[in-house]
Design a protein around this motif. Structure first.
Motif: not given
Ligand SMILES: [Zn+2]
Ligand SMILES: [Zn+2]
Length: 277
Positions: A113-115, A253-262, A267-269
């Motif tokens: 959904d995000t990337y 959890f998923f917002r933290r994962m997104e921060k971590f992957l940044r 970046k989320p697409a």
């Protein structure tokens, strides 16, 4: 589904590409305009996309092999646990396997959904596109047959179970391995069943048995899952039975994962990113 909701959940898909009239033409179906309008309002696209011949062959063959391989793996691992007098550990392996299945499906769902986009090589067509189209036409999943529902998961589960059997043959005395294989077998069953549970959550008029299973939260509950299809479209990613959704929401959890992957430049697409979620 409202136009706004559709736009929100459209994410990176090309709107032009998904215009209903064009979908109709490409599928060469003779549904009238009114029928199509009704279908769209009920969450169906009116189009049935088919897998490529090779992918379809893989889906059919792996779905055929999966139950035999699963039976062999479960039999060998349970026999080993019984022989080592630790059969009680199955009571631990089952809930842990179900929780792991819920987590894995949530992780894959969030990632798709995000990337990336539907044009990304390899995963674009097979993973990203189905999840994002599902936000626009959530009931299309109800038109999918067993092969389309479970085939892809079996393509992943069959090699994993084969490796498990091979390791059990290599290490015949390991109780720890037998426990992990039992746990993995439960994880494989739940993962393969997840799309069916997801399908039931979108079905119009599911059977009494399904509604009973949903009420007990043994499978994905329809109203629980509906929260994923509502703004801000970034909650309740777990779709096996959703047991982990409250916890993962609470700890973000998923917002933290997104921060971590940044930190690694990922970046989320999705449109969600632009809204600051
Ligand atoms: Zn989704
Ligand atoms: Zn859904």
């Amino acid at each position: 589904m409202s136009a706004t909701l559709r736009e929100e959940s459209l994410l990176t898909l090309d709107v032009e590409e998904l215009a209903p009239a064009q979908l109709l033409r490409s599928a060469e179906i003779s549904t009238t305009e009114n029928e199509l309008k009704t279908l769209l309002e009920r969450g169906y696209s009116g189009v049935h996309e088919k897998s490529s011949p090779f992918h379809s062959f893989l889906e059919h063959s792996m779905l055929f092999i999966f139950p035999f391989l699963l039976t062999a793996t479960v039999y060998v691992s349970l026999a080993r646990l019984y022989h080592l007098e630790v059969l009680w550990s199955v009571l631990l392996a089952i809930p842990l396997g179900i929780l792991a299945g819920d987590f894995v499906t949530g992780l894959v769902h969030w990632f798709a959904d995000t990337y990336f986009t539907e044009n990304t090589p390899i995963i674009g067509r097979s993973l990203v596109k189905p999840f994002r189209l599902h936000h626009i036409y959530p009931r299309d999943i109800c038109t999918h047959n067993l092969v389309e529902i479970a085939g892809n998961s079996c393509i992943l589960a069959v090699p994993v179970l084969s490796i498990c059997l091979y390791l059990m043959w290599l290490l015949p005395e390991s109780g720890w391995l037998a426990f992990k294989v039992t746990w993995l077998s439960v994880l494989a069953i739940t993962t393969v069943a997840t799309n069916q549970f997801h399908k039931w959550a979108h079905q119009e008029g599911p059977s009494r048995l399904v509604r009973w299973l949903q009420r007990l939260r043994l499978v994905l509950n329809a109203s629980h899952h509906q929260k994923h299809h509502m703004a801000p479209f970034n909650l309740h990613y777990c779709i096996t039975n959703g047991w982990l959704n409250p916890l993962l929401n609470r700890i973000k959890f998923f917002r933290r994962m997104e921060k971590f992957l940044r930190l690694f430049g990922m970046k989320p697409a999705s449109a969600r990113d632009n809204q600051g979620h």
